[in-house]
Structures are given as C-alpha cells and as structure tokens.
Design an enzyme around this catalytic site. Structure first.
Site, PDB file in Angstrom:
ATOM      1  N   GLU A  46       0.809  -1.229   0.000  1.00 20.38           N
ATOM      2  CA  GLU A  46       0.000   0.000   0.000  1.00 20.38           C
ATOM      3  C   GLU A  46       0.840   1.275   0.000  1.00 20.38           C
ATOM      4  O   GLU A  46       0.569   2.216  -0.747  1.00 20.38           O
ATOM      5  CB  GLU A  46      -0.965   0.017   1.196  1.00 20.38           C
ATOM      6  CG  GLU A  46      -2.186  -0.871   1.018  1.00 20.38           C
ATOM      7  CD  GLU A  46      -1.930  -2.311   1.421  1.00 20.38           C
ATOM      8  OE1 GLU A  46      -0.805  -2.611   1.891  1.00 20.38           O
ATOM      9  OE2 GLU A  46      -2.835  -3.148   1.294  1.00 20.38           O
ATOM     10  N   HIS A  71     -10.948  -4.404   9.351  1.00 24.39           N
ATOM     11  CA  HIS A  71     -11.522  -4.153   8.025  1.00 24.39           C
ATOM     12  C   HIS A  71     -12.789  -3.309   8.060  1.00 24.39           C
ATOM     13  O   HIS A  71     -13.483  -3.200   7.058  1.00 24.39           O
ATOM     14  CB  HIS A  71     -11.899  -5.481   7.346  1.00 24.39           C
ATOM     15  CG  HIS A  71     -10.748  -6.282   6.862  1.00 24.39           C
ATOM     16  ND1 HIS A  71      -9.780  -6.783   7.690  1.00 24.39           N
ATOM     17  CD2 HIS A  71     -10.412  -6.686   5.616  1.00 24.39           C
ATOM     18  CE1 HIS A  71      -8.910  -7.482   6.976  1.00 24.39           C
ATOM     19  NE2 HIS A  71      -9.260  -7.436   5.717  1.00 24.39           N
TER      20      HIS A  71
END
Lengths: 435, 328
Positions: free
Chosen positions: B60, B129
């Site tokens: 990322e 998440h």
C-alpha cells in the site's frame, strides 16, 4: 570569517591500487566536475558556519566527503532525467544546476529560496532542473521515484529517474516494495544507495545483516552494481552505464556507492559512534583532493588552477550568503499559500486556526464582504449554485480570481445570506459577559 | 436519470474520465483480472488494457507513493486501496508526501492524485476491516476529502476528484456499494466539492450525517416526522475538505439545534470538529448543546450483536434529536 581547510594536493602520494580505471571526460568537463565538487564543499562548509551563527534553523545535514557520489550521479543524467534525493540534498540541487543563492536562501528561510522558504535544508526542490526534491522521511522517496519512472514509461519518453538514498533507507519497507514493483513493471529507475556506512549513528554492520547493499536488489530482480563513491569518474561511469541499461532495457538497476561523510550526521552530532582514526583514513581519500591530483597528474589542471577554482567557489558561496541575507523572509500572509491548488473546487477553505496576519475570529471574516478581505480570494466559481461559501483563511492567497469570479463576488457581497450581517447581535452579549 | 448501483456509478465515473483524459490511469490490488474486491473496476482492464489498469502487489505505501510520483510528473493516477484500514499502511505517503509536497516545495508542483477506499461496518469483518477514518484525513491540510452517500454523488464527486489538481482521499462505503440511486446520464455530471446536500428540509432540528450516516439520518428524520411530529432538516456534507459550513450554519440558524452523526469514533472525530465549528460560529443561535451520535469507542467487534450496537442506528439519532428539544 570561516577559515577554509585548503585542499592539500602535494603532500599525499596516491597508492597505485587507489588509482581509478574510470576514464576522464573531456578536459573542460573534468574541470567543471572538480569546480562543482568544490562549490558543494565550500557551500556545505559555509552552511555549517551559518548554522552556528543561527542564520539556519532546524536540522542541517552536510554532505562533506560525499561530493563525488553526488556529482558523478548528477552528471550521468540527461537534462530531461529526474533526480530525487534525501534530507541531505543541498549538493544534489547544486549539482543539478540550482543556483547556490537559491539553496542558501532556502536554508535561511527566505522567499527567494528554491522552495520559497517552506522546505528548508531537508526539502530542496527545483522543478525546472528536474531535481524532484529532498525528502525528510527516510525511504519515502523510493516509491516517488518509481512513480516518476512509471510516468516516463506511460508517457513514452526516453527520460529516466535517478533516486539516491542512504544505507539506512535500505532497511525501510519501501525499499523492498519499490524494488519489486520497479522490476515487475520494468521501470527506468536507477537506485543509488549512497552508502556512507552509518544510518545516523548506527554503523552499517549494526543495522544490516547483509552489508553488501548492491546485492539487496537481486532477489527482487534488480541487478546490482558497485562504484567507488569517493571517485567521481568511477561513480559517473557506473551511473551512466546503469542509466543506459535502464533506459534501453527498461529495467531498474541498483548501485551501491561506498562513500563517507566527514562531518557528523547533522550539526548536532557528538560522533561517539566512530573513531577519529576512521574519519582520518577516509579523509585521506578526499574525493576533491584525489580528483584534483589526478587532473594535475594527467595534465588537465595547470599550475595554480586548483587554487583559482577554489577561490571562485568560495566567492560564489560568499555571493550566495550575501544574497540569502538580503532576501526577505516570507510575508506572514503567505502562510497559507500553496496548501491547495486553487480553482474550481477549492477557492479557499475554512481555517479553524486563522492566525495571520492579525488574530481574528472566523466570524468577523465571514461577516465582511469578500471584496474587503485582504487578498480578496474566496470560494467562488460560475458553477456555484448552492450557497456554499467556505471562505478560506484567505489572506495572502494568490489572487487567481478572474472576471467571472468578480461577478460572483458581487452577488455574495450583496448578502446572499443576510444572517452573515448579524454578528453585532452576538458581540455586545459577548462583551457584556466578558466584562 | 438512470437507476444504477453505487459501485456502477463509480465504475462509470472511472470509465468516462479515462476516456476523457489519457493521463488518468488506475492502480490497486486486484482491480484488474479480479475486477476489484468490490467490483468497482469491473471490465476496465478489458476495456483499457494493462497500461492503464494495473494490478499491484500488496504494497500500500509504495503504490500510493508511486501515485504521488506519477502525479508530480504528468499523470492523474487513481489508486484503489482495498479498505480504509489498509490505507494506514500508506499514511506516510498520504500525509508526508501527497498532502505536503506542493506546500513544502513552494508551489512548484501539484499532486493530482485520487486515493479511493471503502470504509464501514456491517459485514462482520472485525477490527481490521471495518473502521471509519474520515477524521484522520480531515485532519490534514493539503488533502481534499470526499465521502459520498448516494450513487449520484459517488459518480459526480469521483469525476470532480479526478479532474481536480489536489490530492483527494475518496472514501466510499462498503454497505453502499449495492444500493441503487438515480444518476444523471450526462457525461459531464460533476459534483463540485464543498457543496452540502439538503436531503430533507425541516425547521425543528438539523441533523448532519456523514457518509452512510446521511441515509441513517434520513430514516431518523422520518421517524421524527411520523411519531413525534417534528421536521428535521437532514444535511449531507458530501465533502469534509472543503467543508460547506455555510449550509450547515444556515440550517442551524433556522432550527437552533444540531445533531451530528458519524460512524467513526467519538474522540477527535468529524462530529467533534463540526460541533466546535458550529458553536464557534453559531453560538447565539443554539438553543441546546450540539449533540453527537458516533460509533462506539471500541475496535469494531466481529460478533453480529456486538457489531450492531457498535455503530449508530436511527433510534439513537431520534433520541439525540429529541434531547435537543427537551425544553421546548
């Protein structure tokens, strides 16, 4: 006045094994390399002095001793290539052609600095010369370099990127991530690890299990090369090869340049992590002295020319200091300049902490017709249909209003929202309470 | 107008902007062959090829950083991160670089980058998440922050984000991807940033709902009307930077009461910030303290009954609105 240490040429005999095989460039070019390395050295020395005199704030990381690595890499680039560096970046800017005046003014925090006084020592930048910045986050510039390489590729240019970073950065996650991506997407990026053997005060063998850093790219598919970072000709030759390969074969290359910084990590460094003897050993390989010796030996440099070039470098740095000293500090209202690209979406914004140039409450500002606001900028465009008027901390925002915006301004001034004109309701109350 | 799902609206925006501007390209984990973890990028690899739609490794920080570098040198990258939680791995590139590069280099470059990511609870994805982090990005000068709650805004704001020259954090919501909404068929349906939407007009209490909570706030407003005979005005700021504070203040001037609803945590949240702005700028119009309805101050739990009570629902909003009216 700063007493410069002279480049002692005659006193030292170069051992045969130290002699480089790397070819010299044309005499004129060779002299320019030497002169620019001297400029970087004298600049850094003077910057250190200015730091001691508190003309320069923050951190100051000098690259004294690393001039050959910097210049050899910079000279291997084409004008269209990008160079991106670290927080030790004065020399990279100078090598790329940024005026010493602009670099010194940046150190002084002045408006004529190459980053307009916003960046300081760690954040030099010169778009015109494709020097894409010094970066204060160790390893933070590697992904940026890969992105620039991707853009070169995407746009179909022949440009390449040279990304320099230190041995300390080789342990950041971005190193592995970037090596992998650059190899996977075959990006024209040359990664140059300027291995000065210390990540701040932690020695290479204390921070890296594998100390041959050029090998660290192999498992990612990035071939590694080594060069003598104390030898400008060798550094140039290896970087030029790597760039050529990167450009033509579309793949990244990792180069390890072994070098050394003669000064501490920053100006605040008691240097307890290394011995005086080690520093002296490396000083004996001073990249400017050894290159000067070679040029004299090979007849490129005439009698007295070294002293003349050095004198020119010192004078140039003097001029840079004078320039920086006379350049003004940024005006307080410019505090908010360039946070955003102003335009259709953003014409200004609510600043919760609107502090310049005089303390004021957002409410007062909002009650004021926009054309009376200092700077006159606001949040308007012909597309506006709602009543949205986020007035920014507008003072000093560049006046980018055009005719259409002026029209909109009138509407606003007439009071699309009459409630804006009611702060007087609030203020007497407040005064009473405060009284 | 056509009825399309939120994810399709985003897909249309990407497709149209890619047709419109060659500099627009996409990067992200599983956005190509897999068609996107939430199918937002469905069909785009096939249509535009690997040069413009790039599957990335799971890195990322580096893919966002590459987006920044590419944006500095001529492209308009749109980076997809699989969830807002994963964006924390890229926080260095987002904050230290994307947001600061223009300023710290004296305005010499711009960073026209969009970083898209979904957030939100409701699918039992647990503590890594499911969070909502608008407040983290709202905190950072230099970023623009969008949080669309409808299909039309998803499309219009994404198109605006791609065309804008500033780095944009574009926060989608997992729960909303499958929801349908009316979307203008016009290729130039662009929703400017900094314009709040008035979802429902009313004069008794202002309810500001962020991201999905704009919808929950509408449900609450319905209950307030049906069961309490109260007319709530529901506002959706749509973008948090820039923020259309004027529309919110105008509403508060009218209703004299304000409830802010967000899914994220209470401390240092969007509501905390907005409540401060409202009391600073409309203190004399307020007849009750500004109320906040937020997610619970806990990591998001997995177990369904716990997850359910960890983020706001309409009854809590109704309760908060009624509390602001207690003395009337």
């Amino acid at each position: 006045m700063l007493r410069y240490r002279r480049f002692e040429m005659a006193e030292r005999v170069v051992a045969p094994e130290e002699r480089t095989a790397a070819p010299l460039p044309e005499p004129e070019r060779a002299r320019e390399w030497l002169a620019t390395m001297m400029l970087i050295r004298r600049f850094e020395e003077r910057a250190g002095e200015m730091y001691a005199k508190a003309k320069v704030g923050g951190f100051l990381h000098l690259a004294i001793g690393e001039e050959a690595t910097i210049l050899g890499a910079a000279r291997a680039l084409r004008p269209g290539d990008y160079m991106i560096s670290t927080y030790r970046s004065h020399g990279h800017a100078l090598a790329r052609g940024t005026a010493p005046e602009a670099v010194m003014a940046e150190l002084f925090g002045r408006v004529d600095g190459c980053s307009r006084g916003r960046g300081g020592s760690m954040h030099m930048f010169d778009l015109q010369r494709r020097f894409m910045g010094g970066y204060g986050i160790v390893g933070g510039n590697l992904p940026l370099a890969a992105g620039m390489g991707m853009a070169c590729d995407y746009l179909g240019t022949e440009d390449a990127v040279l990304c320099t970073f230190g041995d300390g950065a080789a342990n950041q996650g971005t190193f592995g991530e970037t090596m992998n991506l650059a190899a996977l997407w075959r990006l024209p990026v040359v990664f140059l690890v300027s291995n000065n053997q210390f990540g701040m005060g932690t020695a290479l063998e204390r921070h890296s299990a594998v100390t041959e850093l050029h090998k660290r790219g192999e498992s990612f598919g990035v071939p590694g090369l080594r060069c003598d970072g104390m030898d400008v000709a060798d550094t140039f030759t290896v970087c030029a090869q790597a760039l050529e390969r990167s450009r033509s074969e579309r793949q990244p290359v990792l180069i390890e340049a072994r070098t050394y910084r003669f000064r501490g990590h920053s100006m605040a460094d008691p240097e307890e992590y290394r011995t005086r003897e080690q520093v002296e050993q490396w000083r004996a390989r001073d990249p400017i002295v050894s290159f000067g010796q070679r040029l004299s030996r090979e007849g490129v440099l005439g009698e007295g020319e070294l002293a003349r070039l050095d004198g020119e470098a010192i004078e140039r740095v003097d001029r840079a200091v004078d320039f920086a000293d006379s350049s003004p500090f940024p005006e307080p209202p410019s505090l908010y300049d360039d946070v955003y690209v102003l335009g259709d979406q953003v014409g200004g914004w609510y600043s919760v902490d609107a502090r310049t140039p005089t303390p004021h409450r957002g409410e007062d500002e909002r009650a004021m017709p926009r054309h009376q606001l200092p700077g006159g900028a606001g949040y308007e465009s012909e597309h506006t249909t709602s009543t949205a008027r986020p007035i920014g901390a507008v003072q000093g925002l560049p006046d980018e209003t055009d005719a259409e915006e002026s029209d909109a301004e009138e509407t606003d001034a007439e009071g699309a929202n009459p409630d804006r004109a009611r702060p007087d309701r609030a203020r007497p109350d407040r005064a009473e309470r405060e009284g | 107008m056509a009825s399309v799902r939120y994810r399709e609206a985003l897909n249309q925006a990407l497709r149209e902007e890619m047709h419109r501007d060659e500099a627009v390209m996409l990067m992200g984990e599983d956005i190509g062959v897999f068609n996107g973890a939430f199918k937002v990028t469905q069909g785009l690899l096939e249509e535009f090829g690997e040069r413009r739609v790039r599957d990335t490794p799971i890195s990322e920080n580096t893919i966002v950083g590459m987006g920044v570098g590419a944006a500095m040198t001529g492209l308009r990258p749109v980076v997809e991160l699989m969830t807002v939680n994963f964006s924390l791995l890229a926080l260095d590139q987002i904050v230290n670089h994307a947001a600061h590069i223009r300023y710290m280099f004296g305005g010499q470059v711009k960073v026209p980058l969009v970083v898209r990511m979904p957030q939100g609870a409701g699918h039992q994805l647990g503590p890594t998440h499911s969070h909502c982090f608008e407040a983290i990005y709202l905190h950072v000068p230099g970023l623009l922050v969008a949080a669309p709650s409808t299909a039309a805004d998803a499309k219009g704001l994404l198109k605006a984000a791609i065309r804008d020259d500033n780095p944009v954090i574009f926060i989608e919501h997992e729960y909303l991807y499958g929801r349908r909404g009316e979307v203008p068929e016009d290729d130039d349906h662009v929703q400017r940033f900094g314009e709040a939407a008035i979802r429902r007009e009313g004069s008794d209490v202002t309810i500001v709902g962020v991201s999905r909570m704009a919808l929950t706030a509408e449900q609450a407003a319905e209950t307030l009307a049906d069961e309490h005979d109260l007319a709530a005005e529901v506002l959706d700021p749509r973008t948090l930077r820039p923020l259309d504070l004027d529309t919110i203040l105008q509403s508060v001037h009218k209703t004299n009461r304000c409830v802010i609803v967000e899914e994220g945590w209470p401390h240092g949240g969007v509501g905390a910030n907005l409540a401060a702005l409202v009391q600073e700028q409309a203190f004399d119009y307020l007849d009750a303290p500004v109320a906040r309805v937020t997610g619970a101050d806990v990591p998001m739990p997995y177990s369904k009954p716990l997850e359910e009570i960890a983020y706001p629902h309409a009854p809590q909003i109704v309760q908060a609105a009624l509390a602001t009216l207690r003395d009337v």
